[in-house]
Design a protein around this motif. Structure first.
Motif, PDB file in Angstrom:
ATOM      1  N   GLN A  28       1.060  -1.694   0.306  1.00 42.97           N
ATOM      2  CA  GLN A  28       0.129   0.057   0.161  1.00 42.97           C
ATOM      3  C   GLN A  28       0.895   1.608   0.106  1.00 42.97           C
ATOM      4  N   TRP A  29       2.502   1.190   0.583  1.00 44.25           N
ATOM      5  CA  TRP A  29       2.800   2.463   0.244  1.00 44.25           C
ATOM      6  C   TRP A  29       3.477   2.557  -0.427  1.00 44.25           C
ATOM      7  N   VAL A  30       3.610   2.233  -1.008  1.00 42.40           N
ATOM      8  CA  VAL A  30       3.785   2.414  -2.810  1.00 42.40           C
ATOM      9  C   VAL A  30       3.029   2.974  -3.513  1.00 42.40           C
ATOM     10  N   TRP A  31       1.802   2.216  -3.509  1.00 42.91           N
ATOM     11  CA  TRP A  31       0.679   3.112  -4.014  1.00 42.91           C
ATOM     12  C   TRP A  31       0.250   4.873  -3.780  1.00 42.91           C
ATOM     13  N   SER A  32       0.956   4.685  -2.558  1.00 38.14           N
ATOM     14  CA  SER A  32       0.924   5.984  -2.148  1.00 38.14           C
ATOM     15  C   SER A  32       1.786   6.923  -2.484  1.00 38.14           C
ATOM     16  N   TRP A  91     -10.031   9.516 -10.036  1.00 35.96           N
ATOM     17  CA  TRP A  91     -11.453   9.106 -10.787  1.00 35.96           C
ATOM     18  C   TRP A  91     -11.851   8.464 -11.680  1.00 35.96           C
ATOM     19  N   ALA A  92     -11.465   8.710 -13.200  1.00 37.07           N
ATOM     20  CA  ALA A  92     -11.310   7.992 -14.085  1.00 37.07           C
ATOM     21  C   ALA A  92     -11.014   6.734 -14.417  1.00 37.07           C
ATOM     22  N   HIS A  93      -9.725   6.367 -13.245  1.00 40.30           N
ATOM     23  CA  HIS A  93      -9.037   5.299 -13.026  1.00 40.30           C
ATOM     24  C   HIS A  93     -10.510   3.649 -12.960  1.00 40.30           C
ATOM     25  N   PRO A  94     -10.741   3.773 -12.318  1.00 41.20           N
ATOM     26  CA  PRO A  94     -11.984   2.641 -12.129  1.00 41.20           C
ATOM     27  C   PRO A  94     -12.424   2.582 -13.100  1.00 41.20           C
ATOM     28  N   GLN A  95     -13.408   3.747 -13.622  1.00 41.83           N
ATOM     29  CA  GLN A  95     -14.285   3.898 -14.445  1.00 41.83           C
ATOM     30  C   GLN A  95     -13.701   3.221 -16.317  1.00 41.83           C
ATOM     31  N   LEU A  96     -12.052   3.257 -15.985  1.00 49.15           N
ATOM     32  CA  LEU A  96     -11.676   2.494 -17.645  1.00 49.15           C
ATOM     33  C   LEU A  96     -11.460   0.826 -17.334  1.00 49.15           C
ATOM     34  N   GLY A  97     -11.013   0.682 -16.328  1.00 50.32           N
ATOM     35  CA  GLY A  97     -11.310  -0.636 -16.009  1.00 50.32           C
ATOM     36  C   GLY A  97     -10.121  -0.527 -15.104  1.00 50.32           C
ATOM     37  N   ALA A  98      -9.541   0.394 -14.823  1.00 53.66           N
ATOM     38  CA  ALA A  98      -7.800   0.293 -13.691  1.00 53.66           C
ATOM     39  C   ALA A  98      -8.828  -0.440 -12.427  1.00 53.66           C
ATOM     40  N   PRO A  99      -7.385  -0.139 -11.667  1.00 54.12           N
ATOM     41  CA  PRO A  99      -7.728   0.143  -9.777  1.00 54.12           C
ATOM     42  C   PRO A  99      -7.716   0.965  -9.136  1.00 54.12           C
ATOM     43  N   ALA A 100      -8.901   0.683  -8.726  1.00 52.25           N
ATOM     44  CA  ALA A 100      -8.924   2.369  -8.070  1.00 52.25           C
ATOM     45  C   ALA A 100      -7.909   3.182  -7.391  1.00 52.25           C
ATOM     46  N   VAL A 101      -7.918   4.536  -7.494  1.00 48.47           N
ATOM     47  CA  VAL A 101      -6.299   5.039  -6.990  1.00 48.47           C
ATOM     48  C   VAL A 101      -6.161   6.512  -6.529  1.00 48.47           C
ATOM     49  N   GLY A 102      -5.378   6.711  -5.683  1.00 45.69           N
ATOM     50  CA  GLY A 102      -5.399   8.362  -4.943  1.00 45.69           C
ATOM     51  C   GLY A 102      -6.480   8.268  -4.581  1.00 45.69           C
ATOM     52  N   ILE A 103      -7.119   9.320  -4.145  1.00 44.72           N
ATOM     53  CA  ILE A 103      -8.268   8.946  -2.536  1.00 44.72           C
ATOM     54  C   ILE A 103      -9.422   8.305  -2.871  1.00 44.72           C
ATOM     55  N   TRP A 104      -9.222   8.040  -3.819  1.00 40.90           N
ATOM     56  CA  TRP A 104     -10.156   7.027  -4.160  1.00 40.90           C
ATOM     57  C   TRP A 104      -9.887   5.145  -3.370  1.00 40.90           C
ATOM     58  N   ARG A 105      -9.276   5.221  -3.537  1.00 38.84           N
ATOM     59  CA  ARG A 105      -9.002   3.712  -3.489  1.00 38.84           C
ATOM     60  C   ARG A 105      -8.769   3.051  -1.925  1.00 38.84           C
TER      61      ARG A 105
END
Length: 221
Positions: free
Chosen positions: A68-72, A207-221
């Protein structure tokens, strides 16, 4: 994957060929505006090929699992990339139509690096390799990194030839690698408009990341 590799090679190769060895001859034969149209068509076609080939790659297992820290950290780096990108759209001396005053002092993102847009793309590539290490993702990310940083180096050489002392003076006051130049931290502040624009771009993109089929990122994760 073979198609994706070919698409990535075509994307990078056509950019370098049309930006450097073939550019002068084609501009003389076609004219400046038709050449730019050709450049855009080739870029869009090869990028479209990358997208289609990537979608056709079967489901891949990641080579490692990012903690998770790498994602952050990746989210923070993507915010920086977004600010660099937005700032690069305002007064960029590397753009073809720009005019560079020899006495100009670097400010904002140009005090961070003289290639803020390209470093934004390179950071995107590094972050995606770190957090989503599937073979196809790594290939696409490396393609963007090579194009961004190799293109920046080529741009430096071309501008030095075209602009001479004015560009050399700019190079002496700026850095290729972000935060490695002589500018002060105060000079690197991008301004509230660019800062807000970078945050807005980052929020929309994450915000658009998961809408395009990618993992949730940023504050949306």
């Amino acid at each position: 994957m073979a198609s994706l590799i070919a698409a990535c090679v075509a994307f990078v190769g056509s950019h370098f060929l049309l930006s450097h060895p073939l550019r002068a001859g084609l501009v003389r034969r076609l004219g400046a505006q038709p050449f730019l149209a050709l450049y855009s068509v080739v870029a869009l076609a090869t990028f479209g090929w990358i997208i289609l080939a990537a979608r056709a790659v079967p489901v891949e297992a990641p080579l490692w699992m990012a903690p998770q820290w790498v994602w952050s950290v990746g989210s923070a780096l993507m915010l920086l990339a977004s600010i660099l990108f937005v700032g690069s759209l305002i007064g960029n001396p590397a753009l073809p139509e720009a005019r560079l005053d020899k006495a100009r002092e670097p400010r904002g993102v140009f005090a961070v690096t003289r290639h803020p847009m390209m470093w934004g793309f390179a950071i995107w590539g590094v972050v995606h390799i770190a957090v989503w290490p599937q073979p196809s993702t790594i290939l696409i990310a490396l393609t963007m990194i090579v194009l961004a940083l190799g293109g920046s180096a080529g741009q430096d050489a071309k501008k030095a030839q075209l602009m001479g002392e004015r560009w050399q003076a700019w190079v002496s006051r700026t850095a290729f690698v972000p935060f490695a130049g002589p500018a002060s931290a105060r000079a690197m502040w991008p301004g509230w408009g660019v800062f807000a624009g970078g945050i807005a771009l980052w929020l929309i993109a994450t915000w658009a990341h998961p809408q395009l089929g990618a993992p949730a990122v940023g504050i949306w994760r």
